[in-house]
Every structure is written in structure tokens, then in C-alpha cells.
Design a protein around this motif. Sequence first.
Motif, PDB file in Angstrom:
ATOM      1  N   PHE A  15       0.832  -1.199   0.000  1.00 36.68           N
ATOM      2  CA  PHE A  15       0.000   0.000   0.000  1.00 36.68           C
ATOM      3  C   PHE A  15       0.867   1.249   0.000  1.00 36.68           C
ATOM      4  O   PHE A  15       1.845   1.340   0.740  1.00 36.68           O
ATOM      5  CB  PHE A  15      -0.913   0.021   1.232  1.00 36.68           C
ATOM      6  CG  PHE A  15      -1.695   1.291   1.354  1.00 36.68           C
ATOM      7  CD1 PHE A  15      -2.741   1.556   0.490  1.00 36.68           C
ATOM      8  CD2 PHE A  15      -1.369   2.230   2.318  1.00 36.68           C
ATOM      9  CE1 PHE A  15      -3.458   2.738   0.582  1.00 36.68           C
ATOM     10  CE2 PHE A  15      -2.080   3.410   2.433  1.00 36.68           C
ATOM     11  CZ  PHE A  15      -3.129   3.658   1.563  1.00 36.68           C
ATOM     12  N   TYR A  17       0.343   5.710  -0.720  1.00 35.04           N
ATOM     13  CA  TYR A  17      -0.507   6.830  -1.110  1.00 35.04           C
ATOM     14  C   TYR A  17      -0.070   7.440  -2.440  1.00 35.04           C
ATOM     15  O   TYR A  17      -0.864   8.131  -3.088  1.00 35.04           O
ATOM     16  CB  TYR A  17      -0.460   7.925  -0.039  1.00 35.04           C
ATOM     17  CG  TYR A  17      -1.287   7.637   1.190  1.00 35.04           C
ATOM     18  CD1 TYR A  17      -2.675   7.619   1.127  1.00 35.04           C
ATOM     19  CD2 TYR A  17      -0.676   7.405   2.419  1.00 35.04           C
ATOM     20  CE1 TYR A  17      -3.439   7.373   2.253  1.00 35.04           C
ATOM     21  CE2 TYR A  17      -1.433   7.150   3.562  1.00 35.04           C
ATOM     22  CZ  TYR A  17      -2.814   7.136   3.472  1.00 35.04           C
ATOM     23  OH  TYR A  17      -3.566   6.893   4.584  1.00 35.04           O
ATOM     24  N   LEU A  20      -2.139   7.380  -5.531  1.00 33.57           N
ATOM     25  CA  LEU A  20      -3.488   7.891  -5.317  1.00 33.57           C
ATOM     26  C   LEU A  20      -3.564   9.419  -5.329  1.00 33.57           C
ATOM     27  O   LEU A  20      -4.651   9.984  -5.376  1.00 33.57           O
ATOM     28  CB  LEU A  20      -4.031   7.376  -3.979  1.00 33.57           C
ATOM     29  CG  LEU A  20      -4.033   5.857  -3.776  1.00 33.57           C
ATOM     30  CD1 LEU A  20      -4.606   5.517  -2.406  1.00 33.57           C
ATOM     31  CD2 LEU A  20      -4.801   5.154  -4.873  1.00 33.57           C
ATOM     32  N   VAL A 131      -9.230   2.105  -6.936  1.00 33.65           N
ATOM     33  CA  VAL A 131      -8.714   2.202  -5.571  1.00 33.65           C
ATOM     34  C   VAL A 131      -8.947   0.892  -4.818  1.00 33.65           C
ATOM     35  O   VAL A 131      -8.053   0.398  -4.111  1.00 33.65           O
ATOM     36  CB  VAL A 131      -9.379   3.378  -4.827  1.00 33.65           C
ATOM     37  CG1 VAL A 131      -9.009   3.361  -3.354  1.00 33.65           C
ATOM     38  CG2 VAL A 131      -8.964   4.698  -5.464  1.00 33.65           C
ATOM     39  N   THR A 135      -5.486  -1.305  -3.676  1.00 33.32           N
ATOM     40  CA  THR A 135      -5.054  -1.245  -2.278  1.00 33.32           C
ATOM     41  C   THR A 135      -5.439  -2.517  -1.523  1.00 33.32           C
ATOM     42  O   THR A 135      -6.440  -3.161  -1.837  1.00 33.32           O
ATOM     43  CB  THR A 135      -5.679  -0.034  -1.567  1.00 33.32           C
ATOM     44  OG1 THR A 135      -7.111  -0.132  -1.641  1.00 33.32           O
ATOM     45  CG2 THR A 135      -5.246   1.247  -2.226  1.00 33.32           C
ATOM     46  N   HIS A 139      -6.699  -1.683   4.030  1.00 34.37           N
ATOM     47  CA  HIS A 139      -6.446  -0.249   3.846  1.00 34.37           C
ATOM     48  C   HIS A 139      -7.485   0.421   2.938  1.00 34.37           C
ATOM     49  O   HIS A 139      -7.303   1.571   2.556  1.00 34.37           O
ATOM     50  CB  HIS A 139      -5.051  -0.024   3.255  1.00 34.37           C
ATOM     51  CG  HIS A 139      -3.935  -0.505   4.130  1.00 34.37           C
ATOM     52  ND1 HIS A 139      -3.761  -0.057   5.419  1.00 34.37           N
ATOM     53  CD2 HIS A 139      -2.933  -1.404   3.906  1.00 34.37           C
ATOM     54  CE1 HIS A 139      -2.694  -0.639   5.955  1.00 34.37           C
ATOM     55  NE2 HIS A 139      -2.183  -1.468   5.055  1.00 34.37           N
ATOM     56  N   HIS A 140      -8.553  -0.308   2.590  1.00 34.42           N
ATOM     57  CA  HIS A 140      -9.564   0.271   1.699  1.00 34.42           C
ATOM     58  C   HIS A 140     -10.142   1.559   2.266  1.00 34.42           C
ATOM     59  O   HIS A 140     -10.345   2.541   1.540  1.00 34.42           O
ATOM     60  CB  HIS A 140     -10.697  -0.738   1.461  1.00 34.42           C
ATOM     61  CG  HIS A 140     -10.368  -1.754   0.421  1.00 34.42           C
ATOM     62  ND1 HIS A 140     -11.207  -2.813   0.136  1.00 34.42           N
ATOM     63  CD2 HIS A 140      -9.303  -1.883  -0.404  1.00 34.42           C
ATOM     64  CE1 HIS A 140     -10.672  -3.557  -0.812  1.00 34.42           C
ATOM     65  NE2 HIS A 140      -9.516  -3.010  -1.157  1.00 34.42           N
ATOM     66  N   LYS A 142      -8.979   3.915   4.435  1.00 35.73           N
ATOM     67  CA  LYS A 142      -8.164   5.131   4.383  1.00 35.73           C
ATOM     68  C   LYS A 142      -7.793   5.492   2.947  1.00 35.73           C
ATOM     69  O   LYS A 142      -7.610   6.673   2.635  1.00 35.73           O
ATOM     70  CB  LYS A 142      -6.919   4.978   5.249  1.00 35.73           C
ATOM     71  CG  LYS A 142      -5.909   3.937   4.825  1.00 35.73           C
ATOM     72  CD  LYS A 142      -4.741   3.936   5.818  1.00 35.73           C
ATOM     73  CE  LYS A 142      -3.674   2.919   5.433  1.00 35.73           C
ATOM     74  NZ  LYS A 142      -2.560   2.895   6.417  1.00 35.73           N
ATOM     75  N   ALA A 143      -7.689   4.492   2.066  1.00 40.16           N
ATOM     76  CA  ALA A 143      -7.394   4.799   0.664  1.00 40.16           C
ATOM     77  C   ALA A 143      -8.553   5.554   0.020  1.00 40.16           C
ATOM     78  O   ALA A 143      -8.366   6.572  -0.646  1.00 40.16           O
ATOM     79  CB  ALA A 143      -7.096   3.515  -0.108  1.00 40.16           C
TER      80      ALA A 143
END
Length: 405
Positions: A15, A17, A20, A131, A135, A139-140, A142-143
Motif C-alpha cells: 500500500f 498513497y 493515489l 482504488v 489497495t 487499507h480500503h 483510508k485509501a
Amino acid sequence: MTETRAAGPAEEQEFSYRPLVWLAVATFSMGIDGYVLAGLLPAIAGDLRVSTAAAGQLMTVFALTAALAGPVLSTVTSRWERRRTIVLALAVFVLGNLIVGLAQNYPIALSGRVVAALGGSLLNAAVLGYVIALTPVQHHGKALSFVLGGWMVATALGVPVGLVIGQSSWRFPLIMVAVVGSIALVGIMIGLPRLHLPAASLAERLRPLGQPRLLAALLVTTGILCSSYTCFTYAVLILGPHLGADWMIIAVMFGYGVASMLGNAVTGRLTDRFTPVRVLTVVLTGLLLNSVLGMAGLMLSPAVLVTVLGLLWFFLAGVGNGGAAVPQQARLGALAPASAAIVMALNGSAISLGSALGSGLGGVALTTGLPPNGLLGVASVVLAITVTLHLIVSRSSSAAKVAVE
């Protein structure tokens, strides 16, 4: 060059960021587009030589087009590589905003909103699927929060900035949306990994609608957005006469965005502590009471108090409308855990449909001669129906759970 990834077990993927960021910039541009026109309706109406209610239909046609086109376009493009789909959708969205920003008459502006909605609806569905697939499962949350946070930032910061530059010309904010979208487009083309997902038929995507409780729950989403947009689309008409200066409208829109962010943050924590149904019940009841009391305050209070009561109503509405999203999505996910991604996409259509109905309903009400303050009464009726539907869904879900046990 960015790498190509095949959709596999998300929990086995690392994962980060970083890929994203550009998706968040894209949703930021969509967030500005979704809200900034509400503060510019009088200027748009004057320039395009139409009524303010007709100018409000620029928001209605966008939302309605997005609601109808989203599931269909996402199915048609389901076999495409995901980055390619996102790039195409964002390019169409940018083109639509350029058409509106350069339009010399109302029909062209309306057509531009349709084009922007086609791109925006596909972009929303494609980003959601990307997304979730990219991910890890754990962590779905917060992603998705990070990417969709672009909407929240746009509400609090992008919209006020758009309104500031819109004081010179209502067209500038649309150009700003196109510029931000173009920046995101370049970033996505350079920094987003390619991703292939399994195709799905339209029947498979719509299969969750075979559950009456889920369909009713999606209609709760529609009701929440309908009541919100009935007033928000015409907030300038409701609050403008009591504020007296253009900069006050900008400040109030900024306050609404901050209030929405606050509501989203608070209910996110409460939903983890209590049940989503309980939190949503409190939020919806609060929105209904706020709408009824707000209308009474604006119509019956002495002039010296009207501005204060109007602002109190508007900011509390921001808290409630921003706070309803988390528990509602959590409740929908619990109703169909095996089809969570599809349900979230359908919820996106429910959001667009509610926005369209709210803008349209408010426009019709104003056309029939209802004063702007009366829109709070219309919203109250919609909220009363929504609360009733929510309670029916909650009771049937509880009964079904007991029957299974």
C-alpha cells in the motif's frame, strides 16, 4: 514508464498513497465543479439571459445525466484497462467544463454540462474500482477516504476560491476546474500504474437491486441529497438578501465546507463506536428538525435575528449532510457485503439522482412563486419521507437478522 498490474488479491499488494495523489486531485476538480455553480447562479442567469431557476438546471442536468450514465458507461468500459478508462473519463470531464466556460448561450452551456457529466460519472466509477483493486483490503477505508477527500477539500477551499475569481466572471471557475483536471490528467498518465480488472455485465452490476431492503436504503441516499440540493442549489437566494455583500456569500460557503468536513469526521468516529443505523437515525432526525426550525426562524423571527438564524441553519445543515455519508455507506455495505464495490457505485448514482431531483424540485418550487425561504419547507417534507423510509429499512433489517438467528 509506469508498471502494469493485474487485479489480484488486494491484501497481497503493498500500500502506498503515492499513486493515489493524482486521483485525489481529479476528485478535487470534480468537487469544485459540483458546488461552485450554486454560488454563481445570479451571474450565470444574467449573462445567459435566463431565469435563476433555469440557471439552477445546469446543476440538475449534470446530476441526472451522471445518475443514469454511470452504471451503463462503467459496464461498457469494464473490459478496458483502468488507467485508460480514467484518462478518457477525465478528458471528457475537462472538455465539458471548457464548453460551459466558453458557452455564449444557454443551450450550449446545458450541452457542456451533459458532456461533463458523462465524463464525471465514468470517472467516479472507474476511480472507485481502481482504488479498491489497487489497495490491500485492510487499507480500503483510508485509501478511499484519501481519494474522496479531494471532494471535501474542494468544498472547504476550492469552492470559496472559485467564488472569489468568479466575481470577475462566472466562467473563470469553470476554466479553473478544467485546468486542475488537466493537471490531474497529466499526473495520472505519468504516475498511475496500469491495472486490468475482470469485466462485469450490467445485469451483474445491478443484481444487488433485487434486494428490496437495499433498494430502499439507496433511496434513503437519494432523499438525503434531494433535501440538501433543494436548498443548497439556491443558497444565494435564501441567504443573499440577509448578508448584503458578495464576500459574505464566499465566507458562508467556506463555512459550509468546513462544517461538512467536521460532520464527516465526527460521524466517522461515532460509526466505529455505535451502529451505523443508530448514528444515521440521529443525523437524519437532526437534519429534519434543523430544516423545520430554520424555516420558522427565517420567516417568523425579527429581522435582526434572521441573519444569525439563517447562518445557524446553513452550517448545521452542512454538519448533517457531511455527516450522513459515513454511516449510510457503512449501512449499505452491511446490507450487501459480498457486493460492496457495486453497491458503492450504485450509491454514487443515488447521490447524483438525489442532487438532480433536489435542484429540479427547488427550481420548480421557485417558478411557481414560492419564496426562497420556503425551500426549507420543501426540504423538510423530503426529509420526513426519508426518515420514515430509513426507519422502515432499519426495522426490516433487524427483523431479517432475528429470523436468521
